[in-house]
Scaffold this motif. Structure first.
Motif, PDB file in Angstrom:
ATOM      1  N   ASP A   1       0.831  -1.208   0.000  1.00 21.30           N
ATOM      2  CA  ASP A   1       0.000   0.000   0.000  1.00 21.30           C
ATOM      3  C   ASP A   1       0.865   1.256   0.000  1.00 21.30           C
ATOM      4  O   ASP A   1       0.552   2.238  -0.680  1.00 21.30           O
ATOM      5  CB  ASP A   1      -0.938   0.010   1.205  1.00 21.30           C
ATOM      6  CG  ASP A   1      -1.910  -1.160   1.197  1.00 21.30           C
ATOM      7  OD1 ASP A   1      -2.293  -1.590   0.093  1.00 21.30           O
ATOM      8  OD2 ASP A   1      -2.265  -1.640   2.284  1.00 21.30           O
ATOM      9  N   MET A   2       1.955   1.237   0.784  1.00 16.11           N
ATOM     10  CA  MET A   2       2.868   2.381   0.815  1.00 16.11           C
ATOM     11  C   MET A   2       3.527   2.569  -0.544  1.00 16.11           C
ATOM     12  O   MET A   2       3.703   3.698  -1.000  1.00 16.11           O
ATOM     13  CB  MET A   2       3.928   2.198   1.899  1.00 16.11           C
ATOM     14  CG  MET A   2       3.421   2.446   3.293  1.00 16.11           C
ATOM     15  SD  MET A   2       4.745   2.524   4.498  1.00 16.11           S
ATOM     16  CE  MET A   2       4.743   0.846   5.088  1.00 16.11           C
ATOM     17  N   LYS A   3       3.876   1.473  -1.190  1.00 14.88           N
ATOM     18  CA  LYS A   3       4.485   1.550  -2.516  1.00 14.88           C
ATOM     19  C   LYS A   3       3.550   2.263  -3.480  1.00 14.88           C
ATOM     20  O   LYS A   3       3.962   3.150  -4.224  1.00 14.88           O
ATOM     21  CB  LYS A   3       4.797   0.148  -3.027  1.00 14.88           C
ATOM     22  CG  LYS A   3       5.360   0.105  -4.429  1.00 14.88           C
ATOM     23  CD  LYS A   3       5.353  -1.315  -4.949  1.00 14.88           C
ATOM     24  CE  LYS A   3       5.868  -1.438  -6.355  1.00 14.88           C
ATOM     25  NZ  LYS A   3       5.175  -0.649  -7.335  1.00 14.88           N
ATOM     26  N   ARG A   4       2.296   1.898  -3.457  1.00 10.11           N
ATOM     27  CA  ARG A   4       1.320   2.527  -4.346  1.00 10.11           C
ATOM     28  C   ARG A   4       1.054   3.980  -3.947  1.00 10.11           C
ATOM     29  O   ARG A   4       0.936   4.850  -4.808  1.00 10.11           O
ATOM     30  CB  ARG A   4       0.015   1.739  -4.330  1.00 10.11           C
ATOM     31  CG  ARG A   4       0.127   0.406  -5.001  1.00 10.11           C
ATOM     32  CD  ARG A   4      -1.178  -0.339  -4.941  1.00 10.11           C
ATOM     33  NE  ARG A   4      -1.022  -1.680  -5.500  1.00 10.11           N
ATOM     34  CZ  ARG A   4      -1.744  -2.711  -5.137  1.00 10.11           C
ATOM     35  NH1 ARG A   4      -2.682  -2.584  -4.218  1.00 10.11           N
ATOM     36  NH2 ARG A   4      -1.549  -3.885  -5.689  1.00 10.11           N
ATOM     37  N   TYR A   5       0.927   4.228  -2.653  1.00 12.98           N
ATOM     38  CA  TYR A   5       0.604   5.569  -2.168  1.00 12.98           C
ATOM     39  C   TYR A   5       1.707   6.571  -2.491  1.00 12.98           C
ATOM     40  O   TYR A   5       1.453   7.673  -2.962  1.00 12.98           O
ATOM     41  CB  TYR A   5       0.339   5.530  -0.658  1.00 12.98           C
ATOM     42  CG  TYR A   5      -0.008   6.857  -0.059  1.00 12.98           C
ATOM     43  CD1 TYR A   5      -1.274   7.399  -0.224  1.00 12.98           C
ATOM     44  CD2 TYR A   5       0.934   7.579   0.669  1.00 12.98           C
ATOM     45  CE1 TYR A   5      -1.602   8.632   0.324  1.00 12.98           C
ATOM     46  CE2 TYR A   5       0.614   8.805   1.220  1.00 12.98           C
ATOM     47  CZ  TYR A   5      -0.651   9.325   1.039  1.00 12.98           C
ATOM     48  OH  TYR A   5      -0.966  10.539   1.575  1.00 12.98           O
ATOM     49  N   PHE A   6       2.967   6.183  -2.231  1.00 15.84           N
ATOM     50  CA  PHE A   6       4.092   7.078  -2.461  1.00 15.84           C
ATOM     51  C   PHE A   6       4.633   6.988  -3.883  1.00 15.84           C
ATOM     52  O   PHE A   6       5.478   7.784  -4.270  1.00 15.84           O
ATOM     53  CB  PHE A   6       5.223   6.784  -1.470  1.00 15.84           C
ATOM     54  CG  PHE A   6       4.866   7.071  -0.042  1.00 15.84           C
ATOM     55  CD1 PHE A   6       4.579   8.354   0.366  1.00 15.84           C
ATOM     56  CD2 PHE A   6       4.816   6.053   0.893  1.00 15.84           C
ATOM     57  CE1 PHE A   6       4.246   8.638   1.685  1.00 15.84           C
ATOM     58  CE2 PHE A   6       4.484   6.315   2.205  1.00 15.84           C
ATOM     59  CZ  PHE A   6       4.198   7.609   2.603  1.00 15.84           C
ATOM     60  N   ASN A   7       4.189   5.976  -4.623  1.00 15.71           N
ATOM     61  CA  ASN A   7       4.621   5.761  -5.998  1.00 15.71           C
ATOM     62  C   ASN A   7       6.145   5.616  -6.090  1.00 15.71           C
ATOM     63  O   ASN A   7       6.814   6.287  -6.874  1.00 15.71           O
ATOM     64  CB  ASN A   7       4.129   6.882  -6.911  1.00 15.71           C
ATOM     65  CG  ASN A   7       4.231   6.513  -8.371  1.00 15.71           C
ATOM     66  OD1 ASN A   7       4.216   5.344  -8.737  1.00 15.71           O
ATOM     67  ND2 ASN A   7       4.340   7.522  -9.225  1.00 15.71           N
ATOM     68  N   VAL A   8       6.682   4.737  -5.243  1.00 18.52           N
ATOM     69  CA  VAL A   8       8.113   4.446  -5.224  1.00 18.52           C
ATOM     70  C   VAL A   8       8.305   2.930  -5.202  1.00 18.52           C
ATOM     71  O   VAL A   8       7.356   2.169  -5.024  1.00 18.52           O
ATOM     72  CB  VAL A   8       8.822   5.082  -3.999  1.00 18.52           C
ATOM     73  CG1 VAL A   8       8.791   6.595  -4.078  1.00 18.52           C
ATOM     74  CG2 VAL A   8       8.213   4.607  -2.707  1.00 18.52           C
ATOM     75  N   ASP A   9       9.546   2.504  -5.348  1.00 15.07           N
ATOM     76  CA  ASP A   9       9.880   1.087  -5.350  1.00 15.07           C
ATOM     77  C   ASP A   9       9.886   0.526  -3.921  1.00 15.07           C
ATOM     78  O   ASP A   9      10.005   1.262  -2.947  1.00 15.07           O
ATOM     79  CB  ASP A   9      11.256   0.904  -5.995  1.00 15.07           C
ATOM     80  CG  ASP A   9      11.554  -0.543  -6.331  1.00 15.07           C
ATOM     81  OD1 ASP A   9      10.648  -1.218  -6.866  1.00 15.07           O
ATOM     82  OD2 ASP A   9      12.671  -0.998  -6.029  1.00 15.07           O
ATOM     83  N   TYR A  10       9.768  -0.798  -3.829  1.00 12.23           N
ATOM     84  CA  TYR A  10       9.786  -1.470  -2.530  1.00 12.23           C
ATOM     85  C   TYR A  10      11.057  -1.160  -1.748  1.00 12.23           C
ATOM     86  O   TYR A  10      11.020  -0.952  -0.541  1.00 12.23           O
ATOM     87  CB  TYR A  10       9.695  -2.993  -2.699  1.00 12.23           C
ATOM     88  CG  TYR A  10       8.365  -3.490  -3.155  1.00 12.23           C
ATOM     89  CD1 TYR A  10       7.259  -3.468  -2.313  1.00 12.23           C
ATOM     90  CD2 TYR A  10       8.199  -4.013  -4.432  1.00 12.23           C
ATOM     91  CE1 TYR A  10       6.026  -3.933  -2.719  1.00 12.23           C
ATOM     92  CE2 TYR A  10       6.968  -4.485  -4.857  1.00 12.23           C
ATOM     93  CZ  TYR A  10       5.892  -4.438  -3.998  1.00 12.23           C
ATOM     94  OH  TYR A  10       4.671  -4.899  -4.404  1.00 12.23           O
ATOM     95  N   THR A  11      12.183  -1.148  -2.446  1.00 10.33           N
ATOM     96  CA  THR A  11      13.454  -0.933  -1.752  1.00 10.33           C
ATOM     97  C   THR A  11      13.518   0.463  -1.132  1.00 10.33           C
ATOM     98  O   THR A  11      14.138   0.645  -0.084  1.00 10.33           O
ATOM     99  CB  THR A  11      14.650  -1.135  -2.689  1.00 10.33           C
ATOM    100  OG1 THR A  11      14.503  -0.289  -3.833  1.00 10.33           O
ATOM    101  CG2 THR A  11      14.751  -2.579  -3.140  1.00 10.33           C
ATOM    102  N   THR A  12      12.865   1.434  -1.754  1.00  8.72           N
ATOM    103  CA  THR A  12      12.834   2.785  -1.193  1.00  8.72           C
ATOM    104  C   THR A  12      12.082   2.790   0.132  1.00  8.72           C
ATOM    105  O   THR A  12      12.549   3.372   1.114  1.00  8.72           O
ATOM    106  CB  THR A  12      12.162   3.753  -2.185  1.00  8.72           C
ATOM    107  OG1 THR A  12      12.877   3.709  -3.430  1.00  8.72           O
ATOM    108  CG2 THR A  12      12.149   5.168  -1.642  1.00  8.72           C
ATOM    109  N   ILE A  13      10.941   2.135   0.167  1.00  7.04           N
ATOM    110  CA  ILE A  13      10.160   2.049   1.407  1.00  7.04           C
ATOM    111  C   ILE A  13      10.962   1.295   2.463  1.00  7.04           C
ATOM    112  O   ILE A  13      11.019   1.695   3.620  1.00  7.04           O
ATOM    113  CB  ILE A  13       8.804   1.351   1.166  1.00  7.04           C
ATOM    114  CG1 ILE A  13       7.964   2.130   0.163  1.00  7.04           C
ATOM    115  CG2 ILE A  13       8.054   1.142   2.467  1.00  7.04           C
ATOM    116  CD1 ILE A  13       7.518   3.489   0.628  1.00  7.04           C
ATOM    117  N   TYR A  14      11.601   0.205   2.059  1.00 11.04           N
ATOM    118  CA  TYR A  14      12.397  -0.599   2.989  1.00 11.04           C
ATOM    119  C   TYR A  14      13.517   0.243   3.601  1.00 11.04           C
ATOM    120  O   TYR A  14      13.731   0.225   4.811  1.00 11.04           O
ATOM    121  CB  TYR A  14      12.965  -1.810   2.254  1.00 11.04           C
ATOM    122  CG  TYR A  14      13.825  -2.687   3.117  1.00 11.04           C
ATOM    123  CD1 TYR A  14      13.254  -3.548   4.057  1.00 11.04           C
ATOM    124  CD2 TYR A  14      15.207  -2.659   3.007  1.00 11.04           C
ATOM    125  CE1 TYR A  14      14.041  -4.345   4.858  1.00 11.04           C
ATOM    126  CE2 TYR A  14      16.005  -3.459   3.808  1.00 11.04           C
ATOM    127  CZ  TYR A  14      15.419  -4.294   4.726  1.00 11.04           C
ATOM    128  OH  TYR A  14      16.201  -5.084   5.519  1.00 11.04           O
TER     129      TYR A  14
END
Length: 78
Positions: free
Chosen positions: A47-60
């Motif tokens: 959900d964060m990936k979609r909300y922020f429109n960034v890659d998984y590694t960025t959220i990680y």
């Protein structure tokens, strides 16, 4: 019959004040602060990936930095 705790509201307010102080001490940039709010609201990684429109590694990576900063902030306040 439930027990009434007269200081329950006061303890909750003190806990909120403590968390606010920790977050303020962390000095998060806006994107990390937004990620923290998403984490605290229970948002999943996808959900964060979609909300922020960034890659998984960025959220990680953001989550890792937030955890490090929170540990430092908690230890600094003790």
């Amino acid at each position: 019959m439930s027990t009434i705790y007269p200081y329950e509201k006061q303890h909750a307010e003190e806990a909120c004040e403590r968390y606010d102080k920790i977050i303020k001490t962390m000095n998060l940039p806006e994107y990390e602060y937004e990620t923290l709010l998403a984490m605290m609201s229970g948002m999943r990684l996808i959900d964060m990936k979609r909300y922020f429109n960034v890659d998984y590694t960025t959220i990680y990576r953001r989550k890792i930095r937030i955890r490090k900063k929170s540990l430092n902030a908690v230890s600094a306040l003790q």
